[in-house]
Every structure is written in structure tokens, then in C-alpha cells.
Design a protein around this motif. Sequence first.
Motif, PDB file in Angstrom:
ATOM      1  N   ASP A   1     -28.740 105.491 -32.350  1.00  9.42           N
ATOM      2  CA  ASP A   1     -29.841 104.564 -32.058  1.00  9.42           C
ATOM      3  C   ASP A   1     -29.507 103.118 -32.400  1.00  9.42           C
ATOM      4  O   ASP A   1     -30.388 102.262 -32.431  1.00  9.42           O
ATOM      5  N   THR A   2     -28.226 102.829 -32.658  1.00  7.53           N
ATOM      6  CA  THR A   2     -27.788 101.488 -33.039  1.00  7.53           C
ATOM      7  C   THR A   2     -26.655 101.024 -32.146  1.00  7.53           C
ATOM      8  O   THR A   2     -25.735 101.791 -31.860  1.00  7.53           O
ATOM      9  N   ILE A   3     -26.728  99.775 -31.718  1.00  8.65           N
ATOM     10  CA  ILE A   3     -25.633  99.122 -30.996  1.00  8.65           C
ATOM     11  C   ILE A   3     -25.006  98.088 -31.908  1.00  8.65           C
ATOM     12  O   ILE A   3     -25.711  97.334 -32.581  1.00  8.65           O
ATOM     13  N   TRP A   4     -23.668  98.040 -31.943  1.00 14.80           N
ATOM     14  CA  TRP A   4     -22.961  96.872 -32.460  1.00 14.80           C
ATOM     15  C   TRP A   4     -22.591  96.047 -31.236  1.00 14.80           C
ATOM     16  O   TRP A   4     -21.851  96.502 -30.369  1.00 14.80           O
ATOM     17  N   MET A   5     -23.119  94.836 -31.158  1.00 14.58           N
ATOM     18  CA  MET A   5     -22.997  94.040 -29.945  1.00 14.58           C
ATOM     19  C   MET A   5     -22.147  92.795 -30.170  1.00 14.58           C
ATOM     20  O   MET A   5     -22.500  91.923 -30.956  1.00 14.58           O
ATOM     21  N   GLY A   6     -21.019  92.737 -29.478  1.00 20.26           N
ATOM     22  CA  GLY A   6     -20.180  91.553 -29.491  1.00 20.26           C
ATOM     23  C   GLY A   6     -20.520  90.647 -28.325  1.00 20.26           C
ATOM     24  O   GLY A   6     -21.573  90.783 -27.687  1.00 20.26           O
ATOM     25  N   ARG A   7     -19.620  89.717 -28.029  1.00 22.77           N
ATOM     26  CA  ARG A   7     -19.907  88.744 -26.985  1.00 22.77           C
ATOM     27  C   ARG A   7     -19.466  89.226 -25.607  1.00 22.77           C
ATOM     28  O   ARG A   7     -20.257  89.337 -24.695  1.00 22.77           O
ATOM     29  N   ASP A   8     -18.163  89.501 -25.440  1.00 23.00           N
ATOM     30  CA  ASP A   8     -17.629  89.947 -24.154  1.00 23.00           C
ATOM     31  C   ASP A   8     -16.280  90.610 -24.402  1.00 23.00           C
ATOM     32  O   ASP A   8     -15.773  90.619 -25.522  1.00 23.00           O
ATOM     33  N   LEU A   9     -15.698  91.172 -23.382  1.00 21.06           N
ATOM     34  CA  LEU A   9     -14.404  91.830 -23.509  1.00 21.06           C
ATOM     35  C   LEU A   9     -13.292  90.791 -23.634  1.00 21.06           C
ATOM     36  O   LEU A   9     -13.311  89.781 -22.929  1.00 21.06           O
ATOM     37  N   GLY A  10     -12.316  91.062 -24.506  1.00 25.35           N
ATOM     38  CA  GLY A  10     -11.162  90.189 -24.658  1.00 25.35           C
ATOM     39  C   GLY A  10      -9.966  90.709 -23.882  1.00 25.35           C
ATOM     40  O   GLY A  10      -9.894  91.887 -23.536  1.00 25.35           O
TER      41      GLY A  10
ATOM     42  N   ARG B   1     -30.698  95.993 -20.488  1.00 22.91           N
ATOM     43  CA  ARG B   1     -32.034  96.488 -20.827  1.00 22.91           C
ATOM     44  C   ARG B   1     -32.155  97.981 -20.503  1.00 22.91           C
ATOM     45  O   ARG B   1     -32.728  98.763 -21.272  1.00 22.91           O
ATOM     46  N   THR B   2     -31.608  98.364 -19.379  1.00 20.04           N
ATOM     47  CA  THR B   2     -31.621  99.777 -18.994  1.00 20.04           C
ATOM     48  C   THR B   2     -30.877 100.628 -20.014  1.00 20.04           C
ATOM     49  O   THR B   2     -31.338 101.712 -20.406  1.00 20.04           O
ATOM     50  N   LEU B   3     -29.717 100.158 -20.451  1.00 23.19           N
ATOM     51  CA  LEU B   3     -28.921 100.886 -21.436  1.00 23.19           C
ATOM     52  C   LEU B   3     -29.707 101.101 -22.729  1.00 23.19           C
ATOM     53  O   LEU B   3     -29.741 102.206 -23.282  1.00 23.19           O
ATOM     54  N   ILE B   4     -30.351 100.058 -23.213  1.00 25.76           N
ATOM     55  CA  ILE B   4     -31.090 100.116 -24.471  1.00 25.76           C
ATOM     56  C   ILE B   4     -32.275 101.077 -24.361  1.00 25.76           C
ATOM     57  O   ILE B   4     -32.528 101.888 -25.271  1.00 25.76           O
ATOM     58  N   THR B   5     -32.971 101.026 -23.249  1.00 19.31           N
ATOM     59  CA  THR B   5     -34.114 101.918 -23.041  1.00 19.31           C
ATOM     60  C   THR B   5     -33.677 103.358 -22.865  1.00 19.31           C
ATOM     61  O   THR B   5     -34.237 104.284 -23.472  1.00 19.31           O
ATOM     62  N   TRP B   6     -32.679 103.559 -22.028  1.00 20.67           N
ATOM     63  CA  TRP B   6     -32.179 104.901 -21.718  1.00 20.67           C
ATOM     64  C   TRP B   6     -31.709 105.630 -22.983  1.00 20.67           C
ATOM     65  O   TRP B   6     -32.042 106.800 -23.203  1.00 20.67           O
TER      66      TRP B   6
ATOM     67  N   LEU C   1     -23.104 102.681 -31.019  1.00 20.24           N
ATOM     68  CA  LEU C   1     -22.566 102.387 -29.692  1.00 20.24           C
ATOM     69  C   LEU C   1     -21.943 101.005 -29.757  1.00 20.24           C
ATOM     70  O   LEU C   1     -22.599 100.042 -30.161  1.00 20.24           O
ATOM     71  N   LEU C   2     -20.691 100.889 -29.385  1.00 16.35           N
ATOM     72  CA  LEU C   2     -20.025  99.595 -29.312  1.00 16.35           C
ATOM     73  C   LEU C   2     -20.269  99.004 -27.929  1.00 16.35           C
ATOM     74  O   LEU C   2     -19.978  99.637 -26.909  1.00 16.35           O
ATOM     75  N   TRP C   3     -20.790  97.780 -27.907  1.00 18.84           N
ATOM     76  CA  TRP C   3     -21.147  97.175 -26.623  1.00 18.84           C
ATOM     77  C   TRP C   3     -21.003  95.663 -26.732  1.00 18.84           C
ATOM     78  O   TRP C   3     -20.737  95.127 -27.806  1.00 18.84           O
ATOM     79  N   ASN C   4     -21.162  94.970 -25.616  1.00 17.77           N
ATOM     80  CA  ASN C   4     -21.092  93.515 -25.579  1.00 17.77           C
ATOM     81  C   ASN C   4     -22.274  92.941 -24.817  1.00 17.77           C
ATOM     82  O   ASN C   4     -22.810  93.580 -23.901  1.00 17.77           O
ATOM     83  N   VAL C   5     -22.661  91.736 -25.188  1.00 19.22           N
ATOM     84  CA  VAL C   5     -23.653  90.991 -24.422  1.00 19.22           C
ATOM     85  C   VAL C   5     -23.237  90.964 -22.949  1.00 19.22           C
ATOM     86  O   VAL C   5     -24.023  91.267 -22.052  1.00 19.22           O
ATOM     87  N   PHE C   6     -21.987  90.607 -22.706  1.00 18.13           N
ATOM     88  CA  PHE C   6     -21.431  90.535 -21.355  1.00 18.13           C
ATOM     89  C   PHE C   6     -20.316  91.567 -21.278  1.00 18.13           C
ATOM     90  O   PHE C   6     -19.268  91.402 -21.923  1.00 18.13           O
ATOM     91  N   PRO C   7     -20.520  92.670 -20.543  1.00 21.76           N
ATOM     92  CA  PRO C   7     -19.595  93.809 -20.623  1.00 21.76           C
ATOM     93  C   PRO C   7     -18.325  93.683 -19.785  1.00 21.76           C
ATOM     94  O   PRO C   7     -17.706  94.699 -19.461  1.00 21.76           O
ATOM     95  N   PHE C   8     -17.944  92.454 -19.438  1.00 16.99           N
ATOM     96  CA  PHE C   8     -16.736  92.206 -18.661  1.00 16.99           C
ATOM     97  C   PHE C   8     -15.866  91.171 -19.376  1.00 16.99           C
ATOM     98  O   PHE C   8     -16.218  90.700 -20.457  1.00 16.99           O
ATOM     99  N   HIS C   9     -14.738  90.811 -18.760  1.00 20.03           N
ATOM    100  CA  HIS C   9     -13.825  89.842 -19.363  1.00 20.03           C
ATOM    101  C   HIS C   9     -13.839  88.530 -18.577  1.00 20.03           C
ATOM    102  O   HIS C   9     -13.189  88.408 -17.527  1.00 20.03           O
TER     103      HIS C   9
ATOM    104  N   ILE D   1     -32.301 102.936 -28.048  1.00 23.13           N
ATOM    105  CA  ILE D   1     -31.745 102.072 -29.098  1.00 23.13           C
ATOM    106  C   ILE D   1     -32.879 101.401 -29.874  1.00 23.13           C
ATOM    107  O   ILE D   1     -33.806 100.838 -29.298  1.00 23.13           O
ATOM    108  N   ARG D   2     -32.783 101.467 -31.202  1.00 14.80           N
ATOM    109  CA  ARG D   2     -33.815 100.894 -32.067  1.00 14.80           C
ATOM    110  C   ARG D   2     -33.320  99.698 -32.875  1.00 14.80           C
ATOM    111  O   ARG D   2     -34.116  98.963 -33.452  1.00 14.80           O
ATOM    112  N   ARG D   3     -31.989  99.514 -32.917  1.00  8.26           N
ATOM    113  CA  ARG D   3     -31.434  98.415 -33.708  1.00  8.26           C
ATOM    114  C   ARG D   3     -30.166  97.896 -33.053  1.00  8.26           C
ATOM    115  O   ARG D   3     -29.351  98.664 -32.544  1.00  8.26           O
ATOM    116  N   ILE D   4     -30.001  96.570 -33.062  1.00  5.77           N
ATOM    117  CA  ILE D   4     -28.774  95.933 -32.601  1.00  5.77           C
ATOM    118  C   ILE D   4     -28.196  95.129 -33.755  1.00  5.77           C
ATOM    119  O   ILE D   4     -28.883  94.276 -34.330  1.00  5.77           O
ATOM    120  N   VAL D   5     -26.958  95.419 -34.107  1.00  5.85           N
ATOM    121  CA  VAL D   5     -26.228  94.636 -35.091  1.00  5.85           C
ATOM    122  C   VAL D   5     -25.301  93.708 -34.316  1.00  5.85           C
ATOM    123  O   VAL D   5     -24.367  94.163 -33.652  1.00  5.85           O
TER     124      VAL D   5
END
Length: 223
Positions: free
Chosen positions: A55-64, A156-161, A122-130, A164-168
Motif C-alpha cells: 500500500d506504499t509507493i516510493w516515488m522518484g522523479r523519472d527514469l535515469g 492516478r489509475t495506478l494508485i487507485t487500482w 512499489l517503486l515508481w516515478n512521477v514520470f515513468p519514462f526517461h 495505495i495509501r502512502r507515497i514516500v
Amino acid sequence: MTPRSFVAALADVQLHDVFNPYRDHCELHDLANAPATRRKNLRDYLAAVESLGTDTIWMGRDLGYRGGRRTGLALTDEARLPMFAAYYPGFAPSKATKGPSVAERTAAEIWAVLARLERPPLLWNVFPFHPHDADDPMTNRRFAARELSEVTDLNRTLITWLGIRRIVCIGQDATAYAATFGVEVQCVRHPSYGGVTEFRQGMQRIYGEEMKPVEASPQAALF
């Protein structure tokens, strides 16, 4: 929403000076079937996360260009691919590129903390591309607002589906954006550019006693 339909929607996105690892092929580094491999990696990863009830995402900026551009997995380099099976049961990603595995310092720090948790995020990014500079694909740049608007509905779809209750947020770039999704948001310093100590301290503050001692972690040598 299913992992297959979500990844298919990601693969449909095409933007100028943005490498989409789920549709684009890097002539320099990729194997012939690299986009398909990365699509399967992400589908299987999301299925494993869903099964765990994360129920938690660690959210970075984008793919490197040294990490997620190659793996298709946020905050993850090729050196970390063999570790997934230990923390996300049933998931064993495949390498999509030619030559030796490439390591990235940020991914090493992220995974050193992840390895100390009973339930991984869940490891994810604000922008999921490079996003990269024009005519220089092996660079990193910050995404533009118009580019981010192309993926906000998917985020938004990912978080709802997934419930997810918390984003770090890993770094300040994600903080204001994450707050728009109506879930709890916490922020730690990004480990790059001298932020390693503050990143580790921030994660310790958030997780406290939930974190295993350093010596219990397979990546203890990185701390």
C-alpha cells in the motif's frame, strides 16, 4: 485495471526527446526484444506487488539512463535485478540489454533500505519514462509540465487500482505532485549529490522499528 492493460497504456505514450522503455528500442544498448522484455518485467512486477497487498509507493522523479531506461523498473539498475525474487515472490526480471550489467548509485541506496523491510514498497516515478536532452539520449533532464500531463491519469489509475495509501517521495520533485492524489505523503532527501546520509536518516525516521538491523540485510555492505 490489470498489469497487462496498464503496461499497454504506458507503451502507447510517445513523446519527443523521451525514451519510453516499453515501446522504444535503444540501438546502442538494447537486445532485439528489449521493449517486450521490459513490458513483461513491469507486468510481472505489478502483479507481484498486487499479490503482496503493498500500500506504499516510493516515488522518484523519472527514469535515469543508467537505471530505469535499461530495466524498465523505477529506481532499479541491472545490478539489482537478481534481488527482486527475494522481496517480490514470484517475480524474476530479465535483463533487456547487451553487455555487462550497469550499476547506479541511487538504485544501490534505494535497495539497501528496501532490503531491510518486511513488506517492500512499489517503486515508481512521477514520470515513468526517461527524458533526455535533444540529440543526446544518454543524458538525464527534468520532465516538462506538458510531458507530465500525459501520464497523470495513468498515475492516478495506478494508485487507485493498487489501493495505495502512502507515497514516500524520494526528493522534492515528487512531493507537490504526490499530494494531488489524496493519500498520505512523506518526503526524504534524494541520495544523489551528497544526500546519502539524509536519505538514510529520513527512511529510518519513517520506518523506525519496522526496519531490520543493517547486519540482517543482504545489502549491508552498502551502508
